[in-house]
Design a protein around this motif. Sequence first.
Motif, PDB file in Angstrom:
ATOM      1  N   ALA A 291       0.834  -1.210   0.000  1.00  0.00           N
ATOM      2  CA  ALA A 291       0.000   0.000   0.000  1.00  0.00           C
ATOM      3  C   ALA A 291       0.866   1.256   0.000  1.00  0.00           C
ATOM      4  O   ALA A 291       0.591   2.221  -0.727  1.00  0.00           O
ATOM      5  N   LEU A 292       1.904   1.255   0.821  1.00  0.00           N
ATOM      6  CA  LEU A 292       2.805   2.413   0.876  1.00  0.00           C
ATOM      7  C   LEU A 292       3.511   2.630  -0.463  1.00  0.00           C
ATOM      8  O   LEU A 292       3.690   3.765  -0.909  1.00  0.00           O
ATOM      9  N   GLU A 293       3.898   1.536  -1.093  1.00  0.00           N
ATOM     10  CA  GLU A 293       4.628   1.623  -2.361  1.00  0.00           C
ATOM     11  C   GLU A 293       3.729   2.077  -3.507  1.00  0.00           C
ATOM     12  O   GLU A 293       4.081   2.991  -4.265  1.00  0.00           O
ATOM     13  N   LEU A 294       2.551   1.464  -3.627  1.00  0.00           N
ATOM     14  CA  LEU A 294       1.697   1.723  -4.778  1.00  0.00           C
ATOM     15  C   LEU A 294       0.799   2.950  -4.614  1.00  0.00           C
ATOM     16  O   LEU A 294       0.507   3.642  -5.599  1.00  0.00           O
TER      17      LEU A 294
ATOM     18  N   ILE B  78      -6.191   3.733  11.781  1.00  0.00           N
ATOM     19  CA  ILE B  78      -6.779   4.531  10.700  1.00  0.00           C
ATOM     20  C   ILE B  78      -5.970   5.809  10.466  1.00  0.00           C
ATOM     21  O   ILE B  78      -5.589   6.138   9.336  1.00  0.00           O
ATOM     22  N   VAL B  79      -5.699   6.545  11.550  1.00  0.00           N
ATOM     23  CA  VAL B  79      -4.974   7.812  11.451  1.00  0.00           C
ATOM     24  C   VAL B  79      -3.603   7.612  10.819  1.00  0.00           C
ATOM     25  O   VAL B  79      -3.143   8.437  10.017  1.00  0.00           O
ATOM     26  N   ASN B  80      -2.940   6.507  11.179  1.00  0.00           N
ATOM     27  CA  ASN B  80      -1.582   6.228  10.709  1.00  0.00           C
ATOM     28  C   ASN B  80      -1.464   6.316   9.181  1.00  0.00           C
ATOM     29  O   ASN B  80      -0.493   6.854   8.642  1.00  0.00           O
ATOM     30  N   TRP B  81      -2.468   5.801   8.485  1.00  0.00           N
ATOM     31  CA  TRP B  81      -2.413   5.750   7.021  1.00  0.00           C
ATOM     32  C   TRP B  81      -2.498   7.146   6.389  1.00  0.00           C
ATOM     33  O   TRP B  81      -1.926   7.397   5.333  1.00  0.00           O
ATOM     34  N   PHE B  82      -3.201   8.074   7.043  1.00  0.00           N
ATOM     35  CA  PHE B  82      -3.441   9.396   6.455  1.00  0.00           C
ATOM     36  C   PHE B  82      -2.376  10.430   6.828  1.00  0.00           C
ATOM     37  O   PHE B  82      -2.433  11.568   6.370  1.00  0.00           O
ATOM     38  N   LEU B  83      -1.413  10.035   7.660  1.00  0.00           N
ATOM     39  CA  LEU B  83      -0.357  10.969   8.062  1.00  0.00           C
ATOM     40  C   LEU B  83       0.602  11.248   6.908  1.00  0.00           C
ATOM     41  O   LEU B  83       0.812  10.392   6.042  1.00  0.00           O
ATOM     42  N   PRO B  84       1.201  12.432   6.883  1.00  0.00           N
ATOM     43  CA  PRO B  84       2.198  12.727   5.840  1.00  0.00           C
ATOM     44  C   PRO B  84       3.447  11.873   6.052  1.00  0.00           C
ATOM     45  O   PRO B  84       3.792  11.520   7.184  1.00  0.00           O
ATOM     46  N   LEU B  85       4.099  11.521   4.962  1.00  0.00           N
ATOM     47  CA  LEU B  85       5.325  10.737   5.055  1.00  0.00           C
ATOM     48  C   LEU B  85       6.401  11.556   5.757  1.00  0.00           C
ATOM     49  O   LEU B  85       6.492  12.768   5.580  1.00  0.00           O
TER      50      LEU B  85
ATOM     51  N   SER C  36      -9.879  -8.227   1.027  1.00  0.00           N
ATOM     52  CA  SER C  36      -9.133  -7.871  -0.185  1.00  0.00           C
ATOM     53  C   SER C  36      -9.979  -8.063  -1.437  1.00  0.00           C
ATOM     54  O   SER C  36      -9.888  -7.287  -2.391  1.00  0.00           O
ATOM     55  N   THR C  37     -10.821  -9.094  -1.429  1.00  0.00           N
ATOM     56  CA  THR C  37     -11.702  -9.341  -2.576  1.00  0.00           C
ATOM     57  C   THR C  37     -12.717  -8.215  -2.739  1.00  0.00           C
ATOM     58  O   THR C  37     -12.999  -7.763  -3.850  1.00  0.00           O
ATOM     59  N   ILE C  38     -13.237  -7.742  -1.618  1.00  0.00           N
ATOM     60  CA  ILE C  38     -14.260  -6.684  -1.645  1.00  0.00           C
ATOM     61  C   ILE C  38     -13.643  -5.330  -2.001  1.00  0.00           C
ATOM     62  O   ILE C  38     -14.190  -4.572  -2.821  1.00  0.00           O
ATOM     63  N   THR C  39     -12.500  -5.007  -1.400  1.00  0.00           N
ATOM     64  CA  THR C  39     -11.910  -3.672  -1.571  1.00  0.00           C
ATOM     65  C   THR C  39     -11.043  -3.552  -2.817  1.00  0.00           C
ATOM     66  O   THR C  39     -10.783  -2.445  -3.295  1.00  0.00           O
ATOM     67  N   GLY C  40     -10.557  -4.677  -3.347  1.00  0.00           N
ATOM     68  CA  GLY C  40      -9.739  -4.643  -4.554  1.00  0.00           C
ATOM     69  C   GLY C  40      -8.472  -3.834  -4.361  1.00  0.00           C
ATOM     70  O   GLY C  40      -7.742  -4.015  -3.385  1.00  0.00           O
ATOM     71  N   ASP C  41      -8.220  -2.885  -5.299  1.00  0.00           N
ATOM     72  CA  ASP C  41      -7.009  -2.066  -5.237  1.00  0.00           C
ATOM     73  C   ASP C  41      -7.181  -0.794  -4.417  1.00  0.00           C
ATOM     74  O   ASP C  41      -6.305   0.077  -4.421  1.00  0.00           O
TER      75      ASP C  41
ATOM     76  N   TRP D  77      -6.557   0.650  -1.456  1.00  0.00           N
ATOM     77  CA  TRP D  77      -5.749   0.390  -0.265  1.00  0.00           C
ATOM     78  C   TRP D  77      -6.293   1.116   0.967  1.00  0.00           C
ATOM     79  O   TRP D  77      -6.272   0.578   2.076  1.00  0.00           O
ATOM     80  N   THR D  78      -6.774   2.316   0.768  1.00  0.00           N
ATOM     81  CA  THR D  78      -7.305   3.094   1.896  1.00  0.00           C
ATOM     82  C   THR D  78      -8.497   2.381   2.527  1.00  0.00           C
ATOM     83  O   THR D  78      -8.580   2.245   3.756  1.00  0.00           O
ATOM     84  N   MET D  79      -9.422   1.935   1.687  1.00  0.00           N
ATOM     85  CA  MET D  79     -10.595   1.227   2.207  1.00  0.00           C
ATOM     86  C   MET D  79     -10.183  -0.069   2.903  1.00  0.00           C
ATOM     87  O   MET D  79     -10.720  -0.410   3.967  1.00  0.00           O
ATOM     88  N   ASN D  80      -9.239  -0.789   2.312  1.00  0.00           N
ATOM     89  CA  ASN D  80      -8.771  -2.051   2.905  1.00  0.00           C
ATOM     90  C   ASN D  80      -8.240  -1.831   4.312  1.00  0.00           C
ATOM     91  O   ASN D  80      -8.638  -2.506   5.268  1.00  0.00           O
TER      92      ASN D  80
END
Length: 404
Positions: free
Chosen positions: A237-240, A293-300, A360-365, A367-370
């Motif tokens: 997720a971080l890479e793509l 949840i918060v972790n994913w939305f933080l700036p790099l 993963s099947t439901i959310t597909g690509d 990544w945020t939703m997954n």
Amino acid sequence: MDKEMKLSGYRWVVLLTVCLICFMANFMQYQVSAWGVVVMDTLGIDVAGLTNLMLMPMLTAVFLSIPAGSLADRYGVKIVVSVGLILSVIGGFIRFFMIANFAAQLVAMFLIGCGIACLNANLAKVLGTGFKQQTSLAMGFFYAASCVAIVVAQAFSTMFPTLGISYLVAAVALAVTALLWILFMSNVPKGESLPEPEPVIKYLKIAIKSRNVWFIALAYGLTLASTTAYCSILPSALELARGVETSVAGSMAAIITVGSFFACFAGPAVVLKLGKNKPFLILTTIVAAAVMIVNWFLPLGAIMWVVLVVNGFMTALSGPIIQAMTPDLPEIGVKYAGSAGGIIGTVGLLCSYFIPVIVSTITGDNWTMNLCVESVLFLLSVVPIALLPETGIKAKLQQSKQSE
């Protein structure tokens, strides 16, 4: 204080042996990951084949957890885990001698999972018998051993000259560990006796009928499945989705283990101090889900790295405490803890396999939703936790006062 003095010092020998088994099981599993490219070249397989190879020990636990727990309740934990460890040692040497045969490697990895599967099914029984009110603390050491093993496997296993030598050293180390278990482990601490044996099916029936066992199993399954899936897909997720380089993304996911390591000790220590489990578990689970949840939305940058450690810390707090609650359930105790542990282990591993696949099947690509769905699933573990009885030290003292 009196109860504290009754605990045998020999329990630390048992804990050390148990942690060594945990370390070797995780080390041998993650050796495959560390040597991934070499393994694929040697066996002529792709990434799917490599993943299948790595997951074999977990498949072992799905089949063995319930019978291993029930048989240990009937015949004693020493013999059941000893047989499992002997099979694991055989698997370790098969892996070395038939290093270029994919089918043999699958069988070897399945066998390697036997020892830890038998131990995990009876972990609450083994540690609960020796540590009693300190069981959650002992569980913390066990969980920490797995964290250390993963890091050591990924950092040092490729320092051996060849894959074969790396496998051989691991097989020999596992054999020594199995011997330590056989020599030093006993079914019960000195001065205590085994409960009167009953038919195996009765142990399982008692555990199956306990709704609290299923609540623990569900809480364990949701936390294990969501955190495993979260950490597994985070590098991709971080890479793509965030444009992070492959090597950096892997390091960012790995640093979560640092927080998890310290949580293995902090969580049990806090609940021992508080004397209650449920308020701590409910509060930390809610906070942990929010952090995920918060972790994913933080700036790099630095803030992301810091919160990743906090993420690992908060999400790992509940594991040792939840599993340690099993022998403290009034209807289970140490006597039926093996059968209960088998059910909990099976449910946990089935959740860890099916939930990530379904999400993963439901959310597909997306990544945020997954990652958000995984966080919500972690939060949902609050429900079965809230339905469990309080099993902390203060609750036990209150119950004993009422019975006097």
